[in-house]
Design an enzyme around this catalytic site. Structure first.
Site, mmCIF file in Angstrom:
data_model
loop_
_atom_site.group_PDB
_atom_site.id
_atom_site.type_symbol
_atom_site.label_atom_id
_atom_site.label_comp_id
_atom_site.label_asym_id
_atom_site.label_seq_id
_atom_site.Cartn_x
_atom_site.Cartn_y
_atom_site.Cartn_z
ATOM 1 N N GLY A 75 -35.614 -15.324 -1.639
ATOM 2 C CA GLY A 75 -36.995 -15.563 -2.036
ATOM 3 C C GLY A 75 -37.972 -15.301 -0.897
ATOM 4 O O GLY A 75 -39.044 -14.722 -1.105
ATOM 5 N N SER A 76 -37.616 -15.722 0.300
ATOM 6 C CA SER A 76 -38.536 -15.556 1.438
ATOM 7 C C SER A 76 -38.836 -14.083 1.691
ATOM 8 O O SER A 76 -39.990 -13.699 1.886
ATOM 9 C CB SER A 76 -37.941 -16.183 2.706
ATOM 10 N N ASN A 156 -42.349 -26.187 -5.430
ATOM 11 C CA ASN A 156 -41.001 -26.624 -5.084
ATOM 12 C C ASN A 156 -40.921 -28.099 -4.719
ATOM 13 O O ASN A 156 -39.848 -28.685 -4.743
ATOM 14 C CB ASN A 156 -40.430 -25.768 -3.951
ATOM 15 N N GLN A 184 -38.862 -21.272 -8.005
ATOM 16 C CA GLN A 184 -38.479 -22.510 -8.694
ATOM 17 C C GLN A 184 -38.465 -22.341 -10.211
ATOM 18 O O GLN A 184 -37.887 -23.161 -10.920
ATOM 19 C CB GLN A 184 -39.442 -23.645 -8.327
ATOM 20 N N SER A 204 -35.011 -16.220 -6.385
ATOM 21 C CA SER A 204 -33.897 -16.412 -5.458
ATOM 22 C C SER A 204 -32.692 -16.995 -6.184
ATOM 23 O O SER A 204 -32.814 -18.000 -6.900
ATOM 24 C CB SER A 204 -34.334 -17.352 -4.333
ATOM 25 N N HIS A 206 -30.022 -18.693 -5.333
ATOM 26 C CA HIS A 206 -29.422 -20.013 -5.077
ATOM 27 C C HIS A 206 -30.188 -21.177 -5.694
ATOM 28 O O HIS A 206 -29.760 -22.319 -5.642
ATOM 29 C CB HIS A 206 -29.167 -20.228 -3.572
ATOM 30 N N THR A 242 -27.098 -1.966 3.542
ATOM 31 C CA THR A 242 -26.039 -1.923 2.533
ATOM 32 C C THR A 242 -26.193 -3.098 1.578
ATOM 33 O O THR A 242 -26.362 -4.244 2.005
ATOM 34 C CB THR A 242 -24.659 -1.955 3.220
ATOM 35 N N CYS A 329 -37.431 -27.472 3.844
ATOM 36 C CA CYS A 329 -37.990 -26.719 4.965
ATOM 37 C C CYS A 329 -38.828 -27.585 5.882
ATOM 38 O O CYS A 329 -39.014 -27.272 7.044
ATOM 39 C CB CYS A 329 -38.860 -25.579 4.433
HETATM 40 C C1 LIG Z 1 -36.486 -21.844 -1.953
HETATM 41 C C2 LIG Z 1 -37.830 -21.261 -2.105
HETATM 42 C C3 LIG Z 1 -38.204 -20.086 -1.422
HETATM 43 C C4 LIG Z 1 -37.297 -19.418 -0.424
HETATM 44 O O1 LIG Z 1 -36.209 -18.797 -1.021
HETATM 45 P P1 LIG Z 1 -34.948 -18.396 -0.108
HETATM 46 O O2 LIG Z 1 -34.068 -17.609 -1.018
HETATM 47 O O3 LIG Z 1 -34.330 -19.685 0.324
HETATM 48 O O4 LIG Z 1 -35.477 -17.587 1.015
HETATM 49 C C5 LIG Z 1 -39.462 -19.570 -1.638
HETATM 50 N N1 LIG Z 1 -40.308 -20.144 -2.508
HETATM 51 C C6 LIG Z 1 -40.000 -21.270 -3.182
HETATM 52 C C7 LIG Z 1 -40.983 -21.849 -4.134
HETATM 53 C C8 LIG Z 1 -38.751 -21.864 -3.003
HETATM 54 O O5 LIG Z 1 -38.452 -22.979 -3.676
#
Ligand SMILES: *Cc1c(COP(=O)(O)O)cnc(C)c1O
Length: 405
Positions: A75-76, A156, A184, A204, A206, A242, A329
């Site tokens: 996500g970042s 989040n 989210q 993202s 995870h 890759t 975070c």
């Molecule tokens: C977790 C999160 C991110 C970051 O995602 P990562 O895959 O951990 O880099 C960005 N934005 C929100 C709203 C998140 O909850």
């Protein structure tokens, strides 16, 4: 890790446990189909076809075309690439104004901060005491030199869900690109990038039971995406390196699974959060953070007067409950959550926050256990706190009413 006899994971906004389907989708690409997708022999082409198949399935979940999907490291990275691309495109036409909100994820806020140092001007919209922005606010903030509007789909920390479709419509009408951090929301709320008027979207894996270190940037056809990472020609020349084939396969499987069961899960989680909110409201001098109804299923976030969030978390951990204060975070830093400050919580109250994000296998019994545990721990911590004594003896005024009305 051995969690002992009793363990409730209530931190699903930080990350989620991988689903069996996601793990099963990944294993073949580690054990046998391990080729480099850029290689011409069959082992490589097998991996290449798998990625293209995953891309089409992700696109189907979001209502777009496969070629509008770019795989990233999470996500970042997707947030960074979306925002930097729009900023660079804007700067070429002398448009250096960016619009966002005060309670975005740091992946967005810190990128905007950096762009400010590079000569851009940023307007952060107020999110009010409920943690919501309106399309009217966005419309009022738009300028002829606005290069991008970036507003998160769902927050989040406090889980509030923004009127994305209306905001997107305002941006579309003004011809300004609209990005949403949907990390989210993806897999938890319905998303249709066409109907929702979204030009750029981040997600993202995870956060919906897929693997860590893998995400997606959706960029509407015709939007000129810029590279953050230079190198090979992967991802149609827009993201070198890759491909993380196993993770991409896990992401696609997890997203499909999450989208298929979305409505039933949301209904269950909404009922459980309602029960949890009602239980925690019986604790005096406590308030729910963020709008009660416009929020993610399973997100419950409270502030308790006279409490340090960190102590609360450690004592809850002793009782077998994994929760968070603010976001993953911000823990480890002593600053109160920027999200809670953005909705107007004073510093001393913002320090006493608790975020519980339930997973789909949570039960009513577990929710009742959480209510009992939090009530006990809050009472215990308050009884030891000199700050709380000042509040009860009237030396210091309360911030909250004894009970929320
Ligand atoms: C977790 C999160 C991110 C970051 O995602 P990562 O895959 O951990 O880099 C960005 N934005 C929100 C709203 C998140 O909850």
């Amino acid at each position: 890790m051995d969690q002992g006899a009793f363990f409730i994971y209530a931190d699903n906004a930080a990350t989620t446990k991988m689903s069996r389907a996601a793990i099963d989708a990944m294993l073949p690409y580690m054990e046998s189909a391990y080729g480099n997708p850029s290689s011409l022999y069959r082992l490589g082409q097998e991996a290449k076809e798998a990625i293209e198949n995953a891309r089409a399935r992700v696109a189907a979940c979001l209502g777009c075309e496969a070629r509008e999907i770019y795989f990233t490291s999470g996500g970042s990275e997707a947030d960074n690439q979306a925002i930097r691309s729009a900023a660079l495109n804007g700067a070429k036409k002398d448009k250096k104004h960016l619009i966002s909100t005060a309670f975005e994820h740091h992946a967005v806020l810190h990128t905007l901060k950096q762009l400010e140092k590079e000569g851009f001007e940023v307007t952060l919209l107020d999110v009010g005491s409920k943690g919501l922005v309106t399309a009217e606010q966005v419309k009022a903030a738009l300028r002829p030199d606005t290069a991008l509007v970036t507003i998160m789909f769902a927050n989040n920390e406090i889980g509030t869900v923004q009127p994305i479709r209306e905001i997107g419509a305002v941006c579309r009408e003004a011809g300004v690109p609209f990005h949403t951090d949907a990390v989210q929301a993806a897999g938890h709320l319905p998303i249709d990038v066409r109907a929702d008027n979204i030009d750029l979207l981040s997600l993202s894996a995870h956060k919906f039971h897929g693997p860590k270190g893998c995400g997606v940037l959706y960029a509407r056809r015709g939007f000129p995406l810029r590279n953050l990472i230079e190198g090979g020609a992967q991802e149609r020349n827009r993201r070198a390196g890759t491909e993380n084939v196993p993770a991409i396969m896990g992401l696609a499987a997890a997203l499909e699974e999450a989208c298929a069961g979305m409505d039933a899960r949301a209904e269950k989680l909404n009922a459980l959060s309602k029960r949890l909110i009602a239980g925690l409201r019986k604790i005096p001098y406590a308030e729910l953070n963020g709008d009660e109804f416009q929020r993610l299923p399973g997100n419950v976030n409270f502030c308790f007067e006279g409490i340090e969030g960190e102590s609360l978390l450690l004592l809850l951990d002793d009782k077998g409950i994994a929760a968070s204060s603010g976001s993953a975070c911000t823990s480890g830093s002593l600053d109160p959550s920027h999200v809670l400050l953005a909705i107007g919580r004073p510093h001393e109250v913002a320090h006493g926050s608790l975020r519980l994000t339930l997973g789909e296998d949570a039960t009513e019994e577990e929710v009742d256990y959480i209510i009992r545990a939090v009530t006990e721990v809050v009472t215990y911590l308050r009884n030891m706190s000199p700050f709380w004594r000042d509040l009860t003896t009237g030396k210091r005024p309360h911030v909250f009413a004894e009970f929320e009305v």
